[in-house]
Design an enzyme around this catalytic site. Sequence first.
Site, PDB file in Angstrom:
ATOM      1  N   GLU A 215       0.805  -1.220   0.000  1.00 61.85           N
ATOM      2  CA  GLU A 215       0.000   0.000   0.000  1.00 61.85           C
ATOM      3  C   GLU A 215       0.839   1.271   0.000  1.00 61.85           C
ATOM      4  O   GLU A 215       0.844   2.035   0.980  1.00 61.85           O
ATOM      5  CB  GLU A 215      -0.953   0.022   1.197  1.00 61.85           C
ATOM      6  CG  GLU A 215      -1.964  -1.092   1.168  1.00 61.85           C
ATOM      7  CD  GLU A 215      -3.089  -0.910   2.177  1.00 61.85           C
ATOM      8  OE1 GLU A 215      -3.056   0.060   2.936  1.00 61.85           O
ATOM      9  OE2 GLU A 215      -4.020  -1.730   2.165  1.00 61.85           O
TER      10      GLU A 215
ATOM     11  N   GLU B  61      -5.231  -8.547   0.284  1.00 56.71           N
ATOM     12  CA  GLU B  61      -5.938  -8.346   1.552  1.00 56.71           C
ATOM     13  C   GLU B  61      -7.400  -8.104   1.275  1.00 56.71           C
ATOM     14  O   GLU B  61      -7.748  -7.394   0.314  1.00 56.71           O
ATOM     15  CB  GLU B  61      -5.407  -7.120   2.337  1.00 56.71           C
ATOM     16  CG  GLU B  61      -4.020  -7.290   2.894  1.00 56.71           C
ATOM     17  CD  GLU B  61      -3.539  -6.054   3.665  1.00 56.71           C
ATOM     18  OE1 GLU B  61      -4.384  -5.279   4.171  1.00 56.71           O
ATOM     19  OE2 GLU B  61      -2.312  -5.878   3.760  1.00 56.71           O
TER      20      GLU B  61
END
Length: 493
Positions: free
Chosen positions: A210, A399
């Site tokens: 991220e 995720e």
Amino acid sequence: MAFKRLSRRQFAGITAWSVVGVSSLSAGSSQAAPAREDGSPNRGPSSSFPSGFLWGTATSSYQIEGAVNEDGRGPSIWDRFAHTHGTISDQSNADTATDHYRRYKEDVQLMKALGAKAYRFSIAWPRVFSEGAGTPNPKGLDFYNRLLDELSANDIEPFATLYHWDLPQALQDRSGGWTSRDTSKAFADYAAYVAERLSDRVKHFFTINECSRLVHLGHGIGADAPGLKLSQSELNQVRHNVALGHGLAVQAVRAHGRAGTRVGPAENAVSCIPAIETPANIRAAEIATRELNAGYLTVMLEGKYTDVFLAQAGNDAPKYTAEDLRIISSPIDFVGLNVYTPDHYVVAADNERGFTLAPFPASFPHMNAAWLRPGPEAIYWVPRHVAKLWNVKSIYITENGTSGSDQPAADGTVYDVDRIMYLRNYLTQLQRATSEGVPVLGYFLWSLMDNFEWSDGFEQRFGLYRVDFDTKRRTPKLSASFYRETIARNGVA
Ligand code: PNW
């Protein structure tokens, strides 16, 4: 061992596992099929995932390991940040976290009890290079050797993230962390060292988890480590340095990993959902996806910043060379996508951009975490947009999951039916994607167990297993049963 006693008793108590094999129903019939012998509804061929679809769980080093002073680990920016007053909502830190550093064998058994065949974890850079660079610390790497051997003995495939936000504090102090390209280069050296030593067992590496969150929350609003609030031009430079770090790490893994080692990012792309699924809105959502991810996936996959991005940045645009862009867009083997929530519902518009982002009504629901609005179709659209826009052939959902209040009932069980509702709907949409040929190869549920949820401390629980943070005891929630059923039938349970 303790877990085995616990798992049999607990799992059996939660639900009778109906032993349903992987459903391989013959395709071709459009009629509703009858219920199966064991009484479970037969949803027909469309409810299963492609054969070989990989089911896993995900965690990250700082959130679970603890043992922050063990075996020569150096401090990370998250140690410093969490120990700074007023940064973490419950004033906690991850000094002990879930004590995974010592309990990793038990934790591998938790994965095994789910039937999961893959595990995404992250390597703590400050364990491997306590100062971020220079002399490596073999004792730090040894922890991952032990973990990998344990995974292999249990037939669980490792997927390793090289950077999940725990930058060695020494790099922050010495060169300003990601404000400097020295950090991008140090990251590549660390990646090379790890790939050389672990790629005999790790076949898939993720570079940076991220990028967008570490840039914005860490350096823009100061809510994550290192807690900076930089100007727009400085922030744009950080974003560029992070993307450069990704590209240099891709090259390092290629140069130093064994033949066949695969590498790619794990990004939480800004998710753009057509508000209504018309061709015009779908096209608008694609345009929005490309523009709103310009500093991340777009530059990684196209090798240039979009015109709109550069025009908007104006004088604050990052400084870079053509060589930087070539490095950032080094070919990758797959794209990892963290998908939690719809960031924007998009409507086609006759304006310069070609789209309007619908404001969220105050009445839009959210899960336990206020930011986590359930929008299961996000997990259909994000991989579909990525595959279509950039012709990506391999995607992993790196995720997906939700936090919950997760209070144990009187019988001690956490009946987390809100998490099950969330997962069932997301997995149904993911199956929609795979059934249409969107090349998603696997899914990593966040998270294996409750852990240190960054600035939310221990107040947001994302695990399939509940962790008592005092005793560190792990107990399966009802959602662990749901996930095990889903894996067993390779379809949404
Ligand atoms: C991810 N959002 O963070 C991280 O990779 C994990 O370490 C973290 O524990 C998990 O999701 C749950 O929060 C995100 O606001 C945090 O959209 C926030 C967002 C997305 C991802």
